[in-house]
Scaffold this motif. Structure first.
Motif, PDB file in Angstrom:
ATOM      1  N   LEU A   1       0.858  -1.202   0.000  1.00 58.09           N
ATOM      2  CA  LEU A   1       0.000   0.000   0.000  1.00 58.09           C
ATOM      3  C   LEU A   1       0.884   1.239   0.000  1.00 58.09           C
ATOM      4  CD1 LEU A   1      -2.768   1.470   0.406  1.00 58.09           C
ATOM      5  CD2 LEU A   1      -2.436   1.152   2.871  1.00 58.09           C
ATOM      6  N   TYR A   2       0.738   2.031  -1.031  1.00 63.76           N
ATOM      7  CA  TYR A   2       1.483   3.293  -1.139  1.00 63.76           C
ATOM      8  C   TYR A   2       0.549   4.422  -0.750  1.00 63.76           C
ATOM      9  CZ  TYR A   2       5.199   0.740  -3.469  1.00 63.76           C
ATOM     10  OH  TYR A   2       6.222  -0.140  -3.738  1.00 63.76           O
ATOM     11  N   LEU A   3       1.009   5.240   0.202  1.00 62.66           N
ATOM     12  CA  LEU A   3       0.161   6.328   0.701  1.00 62.66           C
ATOM     13  C   LEU A   3       0.687   7.675   0.211  1.00 62.66           C
ATOM     14  CD1 LEU A   3       0.005   5.138   4.445  1.00 62.66           C
ATOM     15  CD2 LEU A   3      -1.825   4.910   2.744  1.00 62.66           C
ATOM     16  N   TYR A   4      -0.232   8.500  -0.278  1.00 61.28           N
ATOM     17  CA  TYR A   4       0.128   9.881  -0.645  1.00 61.28           C
ATOM     18  C   TYR A   4      -0.959  10.802  -0.098  1.00 61.28           C
ATOM     19  CZ  TYR A   4       3.404   7.466  -3.597  1.00 61.28           C
ATOM     20  OH  TYR A   4       4.405   6.636  -4.029  1.00 61.28           O
ATOM     21  N   ALA A   5      -0.587  12.062   0.170  1.00 62.39           N
ATOM     22  CA  ALA A   5      -1.549  12.997   0.772  1.00 62.39           C
ATOM     23  C   ALA A   5      -1.417  14.377   0.140  1.00 62.39           C
ATOM     24  CB  ALA A   5      -1.296  13.075   2.280  1.00 62.39           C
TER      25      ALA A   5
ATOM     26  N   PHE B   1      -3.021  -5.184   4.090  1.00 60.39           N
ATOM     27  CA  PHE B   1      -2.107  -4.247   3.417  1.00 60.39           C
ATOM     28  C   PHE B   1      -0.798  -4.132   4.185  1.00 60.39           C
ATOM     29  CE2 PHE B   1      -6.277  -2.368   2.055  1.00 60.39           C
ATOM     30  CZ  PHE B   1      -6.108  -2.523   0.686  1.00 60.39           C
ATOM     31  N   VAL B   2       0.272  -3.915   3.435  1.00 62.35           N
ATOM     32  CA  VAL B   2       1.577  -3.624   4.047  1.00 62.35           C
ATOM     33  C   VAL B   2       1.979  -2.233   3.560  1.00 62.35           C
ATOM     34  CG1 VAL B   2       4.015  -4.269   4.068  1.00 62.35           C
ATOM     35  CG2 VAL B   2       2.258  -6.038   4.008  1.00 62.35           C
ATOM     36  N   ILE B   3       2.198  -1.324   4.499  1.00 58.90           N
ATOM     37  CA  ILE B   3       2.558   0.045   4.083  1.00 58.90           C
ATOM     38  C   ILE B   3       3.942   0.037   3.439  1.00 58.90           C
ATOM     39  CG2 ILE B   3       3.052   2.385   4.895  1.00 58.90           C
ATOM     40  CD1 ILE B   3       0.989   1.831   7.152  1.00 58.90           C
ATOM     41  N   ALA B   4       4.004   0.612   2.236  1.00 60.02           N
ATOM     42  CA  ALA B   4       5.240   0.518   1.462  1.00 60.02           C
ATOM     43  C   ALA B   4       6.145   1.739   1.581  1.00 60.02           C
ATOM     44  CB  ALA B   4       4.895   0.293  -0.012  1.00 60.02           C
ATOM     45  N   ASN B   5       5.595   2.884   1.972  1.00 59.88           N
ATOM     46  CA  ASN B   5       6.411   4.099   1.817  1.00 59.88           C
ATOM     47  C   ASN B   5       6.318   5.093   2.973  1.00 59.88           C
ATOM     48  OD1 ASN B   5       3.734   4.782   1.281  1.00 59.88           O
ATOM     49  ND2 ASN B   5       4.310   6.396  -0.172  1.00 59.88           N
ATOM     50  N   SER B   6       5.895   4.645   4.159  1.00 58.16           N
ATOM     51  CA  SER B   6       5.864   5.609   5.263  1.00 58.16           C
ATOM     52  C   SER B   6       6.154   4.929   6.594  1.00 58.16           C
ATOM     53  CB  SER B   6       4.501   6.325   5.323  1.00 58.16           C
ATOM     54  OG  SER B   6       4.385   7.049   6.541  1.00 58.16           O
TER      55      SER B   6
ATOM     56  N   GLU C   1       3.579   3.390   9.411  1.00 59.81           N
ATOM     57  CA  GLU C   1       3.870   2.034   9.876  1.00 59.81           C
ATOM     58  C   GLU C   1       3.898   1.984  11.408  1.00 59.81           C
ATOM     59  OE1 GLU C   1       4.122  -0.766   8.304  1.00 59.81           O
ATOM     60  OE2 GLU C   1       4.881  -1.938  10.016  1.00 59.81           O
ATOM     61  N   SER C   2       4.530   2.993  12.019  1.00 58.43           N
ATOM     62  CA  SER C   2       4.641   2.957  13.482  1.00 58.43           C
ATOM     63  C   SER C   2       3.302   3.272  14.159  1.00 58.43           C
ATOM     64  CB  SER C   2       5.740   3.911  13.959  1.00 58.43           C
ATOM     65  OG  SER C   2       5.310   5.226  13.733  1.00 58.43           O
TER      66      SER C   2
END
Ligand code: BGC
Length: 380
Positions: free
Chosen positions: A171-175, A203-208, A212-213
């Motif tokens: 999962l790639y997150l953007y805001a 989902f596995v967070i890919a970019n943050s 993640e924490s």
């Protein structure tokens, strides 16, 4: 004698020509940055300030305002701030000097706009925040908006419903920009839906690392949201979104590729991110969100390059904002549906629902409703 007569005739003609030019420039559309309607004698009733002309979203708003104003008895002027709070303040001052009674403003930066609306308030002007809330000031009277948490929830739910079965989906997150209160609301809404599915391993967070924490926390504070935004913001800029996506994919190992899900905050950034993911040889498929139903994104959806958009019917927002302005000018109290805390006060608000648009319902939602013409798209 004859000579003198000729000179005075010429002088009178010259004087009349000067007067004519003076009058016509009063009535003409004097602003190269916006539209203006019927500002008789220079007086403008309603001033409208929009954040930038560089994003189709806000040009849509300008068009819809102009359509709505055709039969209005009140004069209006629309100015764009071009992504600058200084320009925005200058625009507000210009409109104040034209005698506006109501200011409708979508701020570039929700907190920085405080100074501009405070000077409007000093002149007894009623301030309506449009789409984006102005924060940390008492000088905002009303807020017309879409349900922004619902926008994020729709995006999050879409990813859950369409990203495939099984666990461990990257999962790639953007805001959006942290200077825009909406960016927090959109992310909060998406997190409401996605967090349980991140916590359970779908989902596995890919970019943050920040997200993640915080993955076991259902409700995030503004500070926590701010930390995630700090890592995944696009600043609403497609170029920044593209660069960030490229950096993320370069850093990702093959476990974080394959079939992926992407939370993109709006259409402009979605197209930029989709272009990057669509050309990575190790990404087999992607699901990507958006919002605004921009024409270029509707074409991307038809072409299968963007998965969905959240359609915010700008016609309704414009009608609500102008309806409020007219009520105020007529000495009535506008109808509201709730309140929003802007950090300084509870602002009376009118909120509008949003609609998810994907390939299957482009026609029914956007063409049949008269929002766009079928002929504006290919392959529909
Ligand atoms: C608006 C979105 C828009 C974004 C970038 C947000 O405040 O609600 O519709 O895409 O700003 O301009």
């Amino acid at each position: 004698m004859k000579k003198l007569k000729l000179v005075s005739v010429l002088l009178i003609a010259l004087l009349m020509a000067i007067l004519a030019v003076g009058c016509s420039s009063n009535n003409a559309s004097s602003s190269s940055e916006g539209g203006e309607k019927g500002s008789k004698g220079g007086k403008v009733n309603v001033g409208i300030v929009l954040p930038t002309k560089d994003e189709p979203r806000w040009v849509q708003d300008e068009t819809r305002f102009k359509d709505a104003l055709v039969d209005s008895e009140y004069s209006t002027e629309i100015l764009f701030s071009q992504g600058s709070s200084a320009k925005e303040k200058e625009n507000v001052e210009t409109l104040i000097s034209k005698g506006i009674d109501v200011l409708i403003i979508a701020p570039h930066d929700g907190a920085a706009a405080g100074a501009a609306v405070e000077s409007a308030k000093k002149d007894d002007i009623t301030v309506i925040a449009y789409d984006r809330l102005i924060t940390d000031t008492d000088a905002v009277d009303y807020y017309v908006t879409f349900d922004s948490v619902a926008v994020g929830e729709a995006q999050g739910q879409y990813l859950i419903d369409h990203a495939g079965d099984g666990k461990g989906i990257p999962l790639y997150l953007y805001a959006g920009a942290a200077s825009d209160n909406n960016a927090f609301l959109f992310f909060e809404g998406a997190w409401n839906k996605l967090q349980p599915k991140i916590a359970d391993g779908t989902f596995v967070i890919a970019n943050s690392s920040e997200a993640e924490s915080l993955k076991d926390k259902a409700e995030l504070s503004r500070d926590e949201l701010g930390k995630i935004l700090g890592q995944v913001t696009t600043n609403w800029d497609p170029n920044e979104a593209k660069n960030k996506a490229q950096t993320n994919l370069t850093a990702a190992n093959t476990d974080l590729k394959g079939d992926v899900a992407i939370l993109a905050p709006n259409d402009g950034t979605s197209r930029a991110i989709a272009d990057v993911f669509g050309t990575d040889p190790d990404v087999s498929s992607y699901v990507v969100t958006g919002q605004d139903a921009e024409m270029a994104s509707i074409q991307y959806i038809i072409d299968g390059k963007q998965s969905m958009t959240v359609f915010k019917d700008v016609r309704t927002l414009v009608t609500d904002a102008m309806g409020m302005a007219v009520d105020i000018l007529d000495g009535e109290t506008p109808e509201t549906t709730g309140t929003y805390d802007n950090g300084s006060k509870e602002v009376s608000a009118k909120q509008t629902d949003v609609i998810v648009v994907e390939q299957e319902n482009v026609k029914s939602e956007l063409i049949d409703s008269g929002y766009y013409e079928a002929s504006e798209f290919s392959g529909l």
